[in-house]
Structure formats: structure tokens, C-alpha cells
Design a protein around this motif. Structure first.
Motif, PDB file in Angstrom:
ATOM      1  N   GLY A  66       0.877  -1.140  -0.017  1.00  0.00           N
ATOM      2  CA  GLY A  66       0.063  -0.082   0.032  1.00  0.00           C
ATOM      3  C   GLY A  66       0.940   1.301  -0.042  1.00  0.00           C
ATOM      4  O   GLY A  66       0.292   2.317   0.456  1.00  0.00           O
ATOM      5  N   VAL A  67       2.098   1.069  -0.398  1.00  0.00           N
ATOM      6  CA  VAL A  67       2.885   2.025  -0.633  1.00  0.00           C
ATOM      7  C   VAL A  67       2.482   3.284  -1.554  1.00  0.00           C
ATOM      8  O   VAL A  67       1.929   2.765  -2.623  1.00  0.00           O
ATOM      9  CB  VAL A  67       4.268   2.086  -0.611  1.00  0.00           C
ATOM     10  N   ALA A  68       2.607   4.645  -1.499  1.00  0.00           N
ATOM     11  CA  ALA A  68       2.294   5.461  -2.257  1.00  0.00           C
ATOM     12  C   ALA A  68       3.349   5.499  -3.353  1.00  0.00           C
ATOM     13  O   ALA A  68       4.725   5.600  -3.136  1.00  0.00           O
ATOM     14  CB  ALA A  68       2.264   7.041  -1.875  1.00  0.00           C
ATOM     15  N   VAL A  69       2.987   5.757  -4.855  1.00  0.00           N
ATOM     16  CA  VAL A  69       4.084   5.529  -5.927  1.00  0.00           C
ATOM     17  C   VAL A  69       3.916   6.872  -6.442  1.00  0.00           C
ATOM     18  O   VAL A  69       2.823   7.541  -6.895  1.00  0.00           O
ATOM     19  CB  VAL A  69       3.558   4.342  -6.756  1.00  0.00           C
ATOM     20  N   GLY A  70       5.021   7.796  -6.470  1.00  0.00           N
ATOM     21  CA  GLY A  70       5.042   8.938  -7.189  1.00  0.00           C
ATOM     22  C   GLY A  70       5.140   8.993  -8.806  1.00  0.00           C
ATOM     23  O   GLY A  70       4.820   8.048  -9.205  1.00  0.00           O
ATOM     24  N   HIS A  71       6.015  10.103  -9.154  1.00  0.00           N
ATOM     25  CA  HIS A  71       6.550  10.161 -10.444  1.00  0.00           C
ATOM     26  C   HIS A  71       7.281   9.287 -11.098  1.00  0.00           C
ATOM     27  O   HIS A  71       8.094   8.548 -10.332  1.00  0.00           O
ATOM     28  CB  HIS A  71       6.938  11.548 -10.610  1.00  0.00           C
ATOM     29  N   PHE A  72       7.117   9.080 -12.282  1.00  0.00           N
ATOM     30  CA  PHE A  72       8.268   8.083 -13.194  1.00  0.00           C
ATOM     31  C   PHE A  72       9.110   9.055 -13.657  1.00  0.00           C
ATOM     32  O   PHE A  72       8.635   9.659 -14.878  1.00  0.00           O
ATOM     33  CB  PHE A  72       7.677   7.258 -13.992  1.00  0.00           C
ATOM     34  N   HIS A  73      10.454   9.367 -13.607  1.00  0.00           N
ATOM     35  CA  HIS A  73      11.163  10.319 -14.046  1.00  0.00           C
ATOM     36  C   HIS A  73      12.025   9.612 -15.045  1.00  0.00           C
ATOM     37  O   HIS A  73      12.937   8.715 -14.883  1.00  0.00           O
ATOM     38  CB  HIS A  73      12.216  11.096 -13.215  1.00  0.00           C
ATOM     39  N   GLN A  74      11.941  10.165 -16.449  1.00  0.00           N
ATOM     40  CA  GLN A  74      12.864   9.302 -17.172  1.00  0.00           C
ATOM     41  C   GLN A  74      14.197  10.004 -17.410  1.00  0.00           C
ATOM     42  O   GLN A  74      15.177   9.479 -18.181  1.00  0.00           O
ATOM     43  CB  GLN A  74      12.285   9.396 -18.947  1.00  0.00           C
ATOM     44  N   ARG A  75      14.403  11.202 -16.949  1.00  0.00           N
ATOM     45  CA  ARG A  75      15.679  11.985 -16.795  1.00  0.00           C
ATOM     46  C   ARG A  75      16.038  12.168 -15.369  1.00  0.00           C
ATOM     47  O   ARG A  75      15.119  11.828 -14.339  1.00  0.00           O
ATOM     48  CB  ARG A  75      15.451  13.242 -17.495  1.00  0.00           C
ATOM     49  N   PRO A  76      17.579  12.533 -14.981  1.00  0.00           N
ATOM     50  CA  PRO A  76      17.848  12.872 -13.599  1.00  0.00           C
ATOM     51  C   PRO A  76      16.769  13.829 -13.050  1.00  0.00           C
ATOM     52  O   PRO A  76      16.515  15.057 -14.040  1.00  0.00           O
ATOM     53  CB  PRO A  76      19.097  13.218 -14.000  1.00  0.00           C
TER      54      PRO A  76
END
Length: 142
Positions: A66-76
Motif C-alpha cells: 500500500g505504498v504511495a507511488v509517485g512520479h516516473f522520471h525518465q531523466r535525472p
């Protein structure tokens, strides 16, 4: 018949370490831990494959814990040297999530840090790596 109570046995090994981490975090006022599953920035095909693995790992962690998943960053982003997926874990679940990630990281580098409000301290001292550690861009904290 009164059965004697078994003597308390303190946890040892990793179980003791998980309890220690949770207790220390509570004592220091840490409410959550941010976890980054880093995605290599090599060629496009490998980056897409690694991003897919990071997304699958994050989805499995969300479903299981049940953890919160944030953004998926394709770059640094920020001090992080590569793209990543961010997960936020309450400290009372960190030990279980960290144990699971250590075993199920599928070759991804996992970077976990406390969220105390002191970003530089959190990224330099309050950290835990699964897989090879990487150099962070700490100049953003100057």
C-alpha cells in the motif's frame, strides 16, 4: 495448571535491525522514507526495459504494501543521477518494504532516504542503497 511464560527473546539479525530502524525513525520524528528505483540512462531500448521493470516493481510494492507511488522520471531529477520511480513508505512499514525490495529489486539500484526536512542530510547521511551506490549531484543543496 499454570504454564510458565516463555522468556522474552530479543530479535537478532535483520529482524533486530528493522526494529532498530523503525524505532530510530520514530524517535527522530521521521514520518516517511522516500525510495527511488533508479533507471539507467544508457541507450533507449535498455532505458525503456529498465523503466518497465521499475514501474512493475513500484506497482508490486503498492499492491503488496500500500505504498504511495509517485512520479516516473525518465531523466535525472534533483540530486538523482538517473531517471527513477519514487515510492513513499511510512516508517512503520519501511523494514518490511526494504526487505522485500532487497530481494525483489530485479537488478535495479534502489536508493532510500529519510524525509526529515533536511534534504542535504537526507541524501548524504540518512540513506540506504540496494545495489551499487551512485554519486549524487549534491551541488543543488549549496
Amino acid at each position: 495448571v499454570v504454564m510458565p511464560r516463555p522468556a522474552y527473546t530479543a530479535p537478532t539479525g535483520f529482524a533486530a535491525y528493522k526494529q532498530y530502524l523503525a524505532g530510530r525513525a520514530r524517535a527522530e520524528g521521521v514520518r516517511e522514507v522516500t525510495i527511488q528505483a533508479n533507471v539507467p540512462g544508457l541507450d533507449l531500448n535498455r532505458r525503456v526495459l529498465e523503466l518497465d521493470r521499475a514501474q512493475a516493481l513500484a506497482a508490486a510494492a503498492r499492491e503488496r504494501f500500500g505504498v504511495a507511488v509517485g512520479h516516473f522520471h525518465q531523466r535525472p531529477v534533483g540530486p538523482h543521477p538517473r531517471g527513477s520511480v519514487q515510492m513513499t513508505v511510512p516508517t512503520d512499514r519501511f523494514g518490511d518494504v526494504a526487505t522485500w525490495l532487497a530481494v525483489n529489486r530485479a537488478g535495479l539500484t534502489i536508493f532510500a532516504h529519510a524525509s526529515t526536512g533536511d534534504d542535504k542530510q537526507d541524501h548524504t547521511h540518512n540513506v540506504l542503497w540496494f545495489g551499487p551506490s551512485e554519486e549524487l549531484n549534491l551541488s543543488i543543496f549549496a
